[in-house]
Design an enzyme around this catalytic site. Structure first.
Site, PDB file in Angstrom:
ATOM      1  N   ASP A 158      38.097  11.534 -63.635  1.00 21.68           N
ATOM      2  CA  ASP A 158      38.386  11.976 -65.000  1.00 21.68           C
ATOM      3  C   ASP A 158      39.862  12.298 -65.220  1.00 21.68           C
ATOM      4  O   ASP A 158      40.639  12.383 -64.264  1.00 21.68           O
ATOM      5  CB  ASP A 158      37.516  13.188 -65.367  1.00 21.68           C
ATOM      6  CG  ASP A 158      37.338  14.165 -64.201  1.00 21.68           C
ATOM      7  OD1 ASP A 158      38.196  14.176 -63.301  1.00 21.68           O
ATOM      8  OD2 ASP A 158      36.343  14.904 -64.199  1.00 21.68           O
ATOM      9  N   ASP A 212      28.621  25.198 -64.950  1.00 21.73           N
ATOM     10  CA  ASP A 212      27.507  24.806 -65.835  1.00 21.73           C
ATOM     11  C   ASP A 212      26.766  23.566 -65.309  1.00 21.73           C
ATOM     12  O   ASP A 212      25.961  22.974 -66.010  1.00 21.73           O
ATOM     13  CB  ASP A 212      28.015  24.566 -67.265  1.00 21.73           C
ATOM     14  CG  ASP A 212      29.028  23.422 -67.359  1.00 21.73           C
ATOM     15  OD1 ASP A 212      29.325  22.776 -66.320  1.00 21.73           O
ATOM     16  OD2 ASP A 212      29.512  23.145 -68.472  1.00 21.73           O
ATOM     17  N   HIS A 221      28.165  20.651 -64.412  1.00 17.53           N
ATOM     18  CA  HIS A 221      28.737  19.325 -64.709  1.00 17.53           C
ATOM     19  C   HIS A 221      29.245  18.628 -63.448  1.00 17.53           C
ATOM     20  O   HIS A 221      29.646  19.267 -62.480  1.00 17.53           O
ATOM     21  CB  HIS A 221      29.822  19.387 -65.796  1.00 17.53           C
ATOM     22  CG  HIS A 221      31.099  20.057 -65.403  1.00 17.53           C
ATOM     23  ND1 HIS A 221      31.674  21.081 -66.122  1.00 17.53           N
ATOM     24  CD2 HIS A 221      31.949  19.843 -64.359  1.00 17.53           C
ATOM     25  CE1 HIS A 221      32.800  21.450 -65.544  1.00 17.53           C
ATOM     26  NE2 HIS A 221      32.982  20.718 -64.467  1.00 17.53           N
ATOM     27  N   GLU A 250      29.217  17.043 -69.265  1.00 23.78           N
ATOM     28  CA  GLU A 250      28.738  18.388 -69.568  1.00 23.78           C
ATOM     29  C   GLU A 250      27.223  18.373 -69.782  1.00 23.78           C
ATOM     30  O   GLU A 250      26.635  17.293 -69.981  1.00 23.78           O
ATOM     31  CB  GLU A 250      29.447  18.899 -70.832  1.00 23.78           C
ATOM     32  CG  GLU A 250      30.960  19.032 -70.694  1.00 23.78           C
ATOM     33  CD  GLU A 250      31.404  20.218 -69.819  1.00 23.78           C
ATOM     34  OE1 GLU A 250      30.588  20.738 -69.031  1.00 23.78           O
ATOM     35  OE2 GLU A 250      32.577  20.620 -69.932  1.00 23.78           O
TER      36      GLU A 250
HETATM   37  C1  F6R Z   1      37.275  17.222 -61.657  1.00 20.36           C
HETATM   38  C2  F6R Z   1      35.827  17.179 -61.848  1.00 20.36           C
HETATM   39  C3  F6R Z   1      35.062  18.422 -62.131  1.00 20.36           C
HETATM   40  C4  F6R Z   1      35.272  19.506 -61.075  1.00 20.36           C
HETATM   41  C5  F6R Z   1      34.504  20.771 -61.446  1.00 20.36           C
HETATM   42  C6  F6R Z   1      34.727  21.879 -60.436  1.00 20.36           C
HETATM   43  O1  F6R Z   1      37.775  15.942 -61.378  1.00 20.36           O
HETATM   44  O2  F6R Z   1      35.288  16.130 -61.800  1.00 20.36           O
HETATM   45  O3  F6R Z   1      33.701  18.113 -62.216  1.00 20.36           O
HETATM   46  O4  F6R Z   1      34.835  19.014 -59.832  1.00 20.36           O
HETATM   47  O5  F6R Z   1      34.915  21.202 -62.697  1.00 20.36           O
HETATM   48  O6  F6R Z   1      36.047  22.300 -60.479  1.00 20.36           O
HETATM   49  P1  F6R Z   1      36.632  23.251 -59.343  1.00 20.36           P
HETATM   50  O7  F6R Z   1      36.603  22.476 -58.098  1.00 20.36           O
HETATM   51  O8  F6R Z   1      38.049  23.530 -59.780  1.00 20.36           O
HETATM   52  O9  F6R Z   1      35.774  24.446 -59.319  1.00 20.36           O
END
Ligand code: F6R
Length: 260
Positions: free
Chosen positions: A67, A136, A138, A143
């Site tokens: 992403d 959440d 994701h 989401e």
């Molecule tokens: C980022 C991504 C997100 C993160 C998730 C957890 O490329 O795909 O799904 O893996 O938001 O973020 P952290 O690791 O910062 O807790």
């Protein structure tokens, strides 16, 4: 799903790195799907160490990131382009042409997303997809309520995700509202998924994803359907799993040829 619980995030990251390294040794032009955020940092540090100290060769490896924020340029300090080059790519012998990250400044976002999907197919599909998980549930930036068959597209970030990610920005007002993300359908096509989660803040999302019903309200729960997902956790992230003792006994009893 295989659930691997380790004492620390560092231990889990080392196991993840061994899985990735073996894959690259077996297939030098491996296609990796990569994530950003705080979770994969230990994995990236270990991959850099394996490259420097043990000669793990990335010269033929291809990568596709999950992403990118819409509106941030390649060199913006909070862009995922910047993150990936700073925390991984610039430390490896990877070829720039083999790195793919969604373009947050794409003028025609749907056309860009279609091309991104085609490029992944042309590369032969993703061998190992690295995933973190949002509080959440994701994965990527899919989401809650994202379609299980979604493809790479534009998404609006949930308020919770913007709050969680505000720690990387000066203030929450700077966190973009939109992103480009691989879809859940895209992620499901990866041959292997490695889902990492560390810390108490992820325990509930992990409980729902691993032991809850498969539901669009918890996107990571779709991995129950995926044929080869390995979930690498520290104690805190695993703390709400009911069948913790079972997962530990499965891991402890793996035959030597299956160990990481
Ligand atoms: C980022 C991504 C997100 C993160 C998730 C957890 O490329 O795909 O799904 O893996 O938001 O973020 P952290 O690791 O910062 O807790």
């Amino acid at each position: 799903m295989e659930i691997v619980i380790q004492k620390s995030a560092e231990e889990a990251a080392r196991i993840g790195a061994r899985i990735v390294a073996r894959q690259i040794q077996r297939k030098p032009n491996t296609v990796l799907g990569l994530a950003t955020g705080s979770t994969p940092l230990g994995l990236y540090r270990e991959l850099i160490r394996l490259h420097r100290e043990e000669g793990l060769d990335f010269s033929k490896v291809r990568t596709f990131n999950l992403d990118e924020y819409i509106g941030l340029s390649f060199d913006h300090p909070m862009s995922y382009h910047h993150f990936m080059w700073e925390n991984l790519f610039r430390h490896l012998n990877i070829a720039k042409k083999n790195v793919h990250i969604p373009d947050g400044l794409a003028k025609d976002v749907p056309a860009f997303c279609e091309r991104y999907e085609k490029d992944m197919k042309k590369a032969g599909g993703i061998d190992i997809q690295v995933l973190g998980i949002g509080s959440d549930g994701h994965i990527g930036f899919n989401e809650p309520t994202s379609s299980f068959s979604s493809r790479t597209r534009i998404k609006t970030l949930d308020g919770q995700t913007r709050k969680d990610n505000a720690r990387f920005f000066k203030s929450i007002t700077e966190v973009p509202h939109h992103c480009i993300t691989m879809g859940i359908g895209t992620i499901l096509e990866s041959r292997t998924c490695l889902l990492f989660a560390f810390g108490k803040g992820k325990a509930e999302a992990i409980r729902e994803s691993v032991e809850g019903p498969m539901a669009a309200m918890c996107p990571a729960s779709v991995l129950q359907w995926h044929r080869d997902t390995r979930v690498l956790l520290d104690e805190a992230a695993a703390s709400k799993l009911k069948k913790r003792a079972y997962y530990r006994s499965v891991y402890a009893g793996k035959p030597a040829w299956q160990q990481y």
